[in-house]
Scaffold this motif. Structure first.
Motif, mmCIF file in Angstrom:
data_model
loop_
_atom_site.group_PDB
_atom_site.id
_atom_site.type_symbol
_atom_site.label_atom_id
_atom_site.label_comp_id
_atom_site.label_asym_id
_atom_site.label_seq_id
_atom_site.Cartn_x
_atom_site.Cartn_y
_atom_site.Cartn_z
ATOM 1 N N ALA A 180 0.830 -1.204 0.000
ATOM 2 C CA ALA A 180 0.000 0.000 0.000
ATOM 3 C C ALA A 180 0.862 1.251 0.000
ATOM 4 O O ALA A 180 0.681 2.168 0.794
ATOM 5 N N GLY A 181 1.836 1.265 -0.922
ATOM 6 C CA GLY A 181 2.664 2.444 -1.113
ATOM 7 C C GLY A 181 2.186 3.229 -2.319
ATOM 8 O O GLY A 181 1.049 3.069 -2.778
ATOM 9 N N ALA A 182 3.060 4.072 -2.843
ATOM 10 C CA ALA A 182 2.677 4.950 -3.950
ATOM 11 C C ALA A 182 2.202 4.174 -5.176
ATOM 12 O O ALA A 182 1.122 4.449 -5.720
ATOM 13 N N ILE B 36 5.595 7.753 1.607
ATOM 14 C CA ILE B 36 5.031 9.019 1.146
ATOM 15 C C ILE B 36 5.063 10.033 2.287
ATOM 16 O O ILE B 36 5.459 11.184 2.117
ATOM 17 N N LEU B 37 4.650 9.600 3.458
ATOM 18 C CA LEU B 37 4.530 10.493 4.610
ATOM 19 C C LEU B 37 5.867 11.064 5.069
ATOM 20 O O LEU B 37 5.932 12.195 5.541
ATOM 21 N N VAL C 57 2.371 -7.127 -7.507
ATOM 22 C CA VAL C 57 3.404 -6.999 -6.483
ATOM 23 C C VAL C 57 3.941 -5.567 -6.528
ATOM 24 O O VAL C 57 4.561 -5.156 -7.499
ATOM 25 N N ALA C 58 3.636 -4.807 -5.468
ATOM 26 C CA ALA C 58 4.044 -3.404 -5.364
ATOM 27 C C ALA C 58 4.720 -3.182 -4.020
ATOM 28 O O ALA C 58 4.421 -2.221 -3.310
ATOM 29 N N TRP D 172 3.792 6.396 -9.936
ATOM 30 C CA TRP D 172 2.514 6.811 -10.538
ATOM 31 C C TRP D 172 2.352 6.217 -11.938
ATOM 32 O O TRP D 172 1.282 5.692 -12.281
ATOM 33 N N SER D 173 3.396 6.299 -12.739
ATOM 34 C CA SER D 173 3.308 5.845 -14.133
ATOM 35 C C SER D 173 3.110 4.339 -14.229
ATOM 36 O O SER D 173 2.217 3.869 -14.941
#
Length: 411
Positions: free
Chosen positions: A11-13, A42-43, A172-173, A401-402
């Protein structure tokens, strides 16, 4: 048994971007993360204000064994597309140096945008949800619940801390092991190897250098001193600030060049990137300057740095020498030490402070259009876990993002 069209691990960018994109396509999406809250990197990024992208994103800002891999995604979802999303949510932001874009207020504003987009796609997010095992299901898998026909289309089953889940697409992120205090690990690489994918050599990157011996002592004596430099390694040069620390060298310039550095190699540092020291010395001689060298050099550089640098054995005799008495040999020595200083770092501070991990899942095995693996249908890898590493300055977030958006079109 729960079923989702798509399960995203991380649950990252990149993971949240992919989830929002897929959810708004009507896909039923579950995001799982073993951490206690989402978007930790992100934080903490950008000093709490998140350098979320860069005005000047080009494929040349990224490293990979396959330098062409990132081109498609960066074109299909560019920095301007992310800025449109930011504008949609009326986020206040500003540009710092070199095109870097930061939130005016706090990094949480970027995370809130992603969560709002996930809400719009009715995405389910579960934290403190460790993935314990993943099984690839055979195409003809027979479920024990024949009335739930959709489960028959599932390709993967995940055993998680919150129970079993089946899905058609698995993303997988997970990122890399940089900054383990935020929960980062090499889990994504283990998954890649489980499914027969190759992982390229891994190394902590965008990371400070450590020194040893006399050079460490010098850095420690200058700890806290920052100055603009030009630093080079392996045909890459960056002109930004360098910071001396109690461990060695840090600052944006050092972090940037660490992307290109390998153990045992030297970096070249020019502490006067905007001056020609040889020309300055000759000009002072011609002007009949009677001041000592250390006094004149302190016009161009922090005095504390000048005094420390002139302690080097090769320069000690020059510190109090009038500029008019400097010989050609003296000038050569000064130019070498101040504008061509070669330094072989002892190493880096490692994953503990590295902003990213260089290397990752080999992109030769991944579609640059869909981010699906070529050998396992329904399995996707996005973000930092891949062998794509951006420069400092918002480039790694843009890659998140991309790649997340592109994969979100297909999962």
């Amino acid at each position: 048994m729960r079923y989702f069209d798509c399960v995203i691990i991380g649950a990252g960018a990149a993971g949240l971007m992919c989830a929002a994109t897929a959810g708004q396509r009507g896909r039923r999406v579950l995001v799982v993360d073993h951490a206690n809250k989402v978007g930790k990197k992100i934080l903490m990024s950008g000093g709490g204000r998140c350098n979320f992208t860069n005005q000047w994103v080009e494929p040349s800002n990224f490293l990979s064994a396959n330098p062409h891999f990132c081109i498609s995604a960066l074109k299909r979802f560019s920095q301007y597309d992310f800025l449109s999303l930011v504008d949609k949510h009326q986020l206040a932001y500003h540009e710092k140096t070199l095109g870097q874009l930061f939130c005016d207020n706090r990094a949480k504003d970027i995370l809130n945008i992603l969560l709002a987009e996930c809400d719009a796609g009715e995405v389910t997010i579960e934290t403190r949800c460790e993935v314990q095992r993943i099984t690839q299901l055979p195409p003809t898998d027979t479920t024990t619940h024949p009335d739930e026909a959709e489960i028959d289309t599932a390709r993967f089953e995940l055993q998680t801390a919150l129970g079993p889940v089946r899905c058609q697409s698995l993303v997988v992120a997970t990122g890399g092991p940089s900054i383990p205090t935020l929960g980062a690990s090499g889990f994504g690489y283990d998954l890649a190897r489980q499914f027969g994918l190759r992982v390229t050599e891994l190394q902590a990157s965008l990371v400070p250098f450590t020194l040893k011996g006399e050079r460490l002592a010098l850095a420690q004596s200058l700890a806290g001193v920052a100055l603009p430099v030009s630093i080079s390694c392996n045909n890459q040069t960056f002109k930004e600030a360098l910071l001396f620390t109690h461990k060695g060298l840090s600052g944006p310039a050092v972090l940037q060049v660490s992307n290109y550095w390998h153990p045992g190699e030297a970096v070249q540092i020019n502490f006067l990137p905007d001056h020609d020291l040889r020309a300055c010395l000759r000009e002072w001689q011609q002007a009949g300057e009677k001041s000592e060298l250390k006094t004149l050099l302190s016009r161009l550089l922090p005095k504390r740095f000048v005094l420390a640098w002139l302690v080097f054995p090769a320069l000690q005799a020059l510190a109090v020498k009038p500029v008019a008495q400097l010989s050609h040999t003296d000038i050569d020595a000064l130019v070498s030490m101040f504008q061509c200083w070669a330094c072989v770092p002892a190493g880096t501070e490692g994953y503990k402070t590295a902003e990213v991990t260089r290397g990752g899942v080999c992109t030769d095995q991944i579609s640059s259009k869909t981010f699906e693996t070529k050998s396992v249908t329904g399995l996707y890898f996005i973000g930092e876990v891949l062998d794509v590493t951006g420069w400092l300055g918002g480039f790694n977030f843009q890659w998140a993002w991309s790649s997340g958006w592109c994969a979100g079109q297909y999962v």
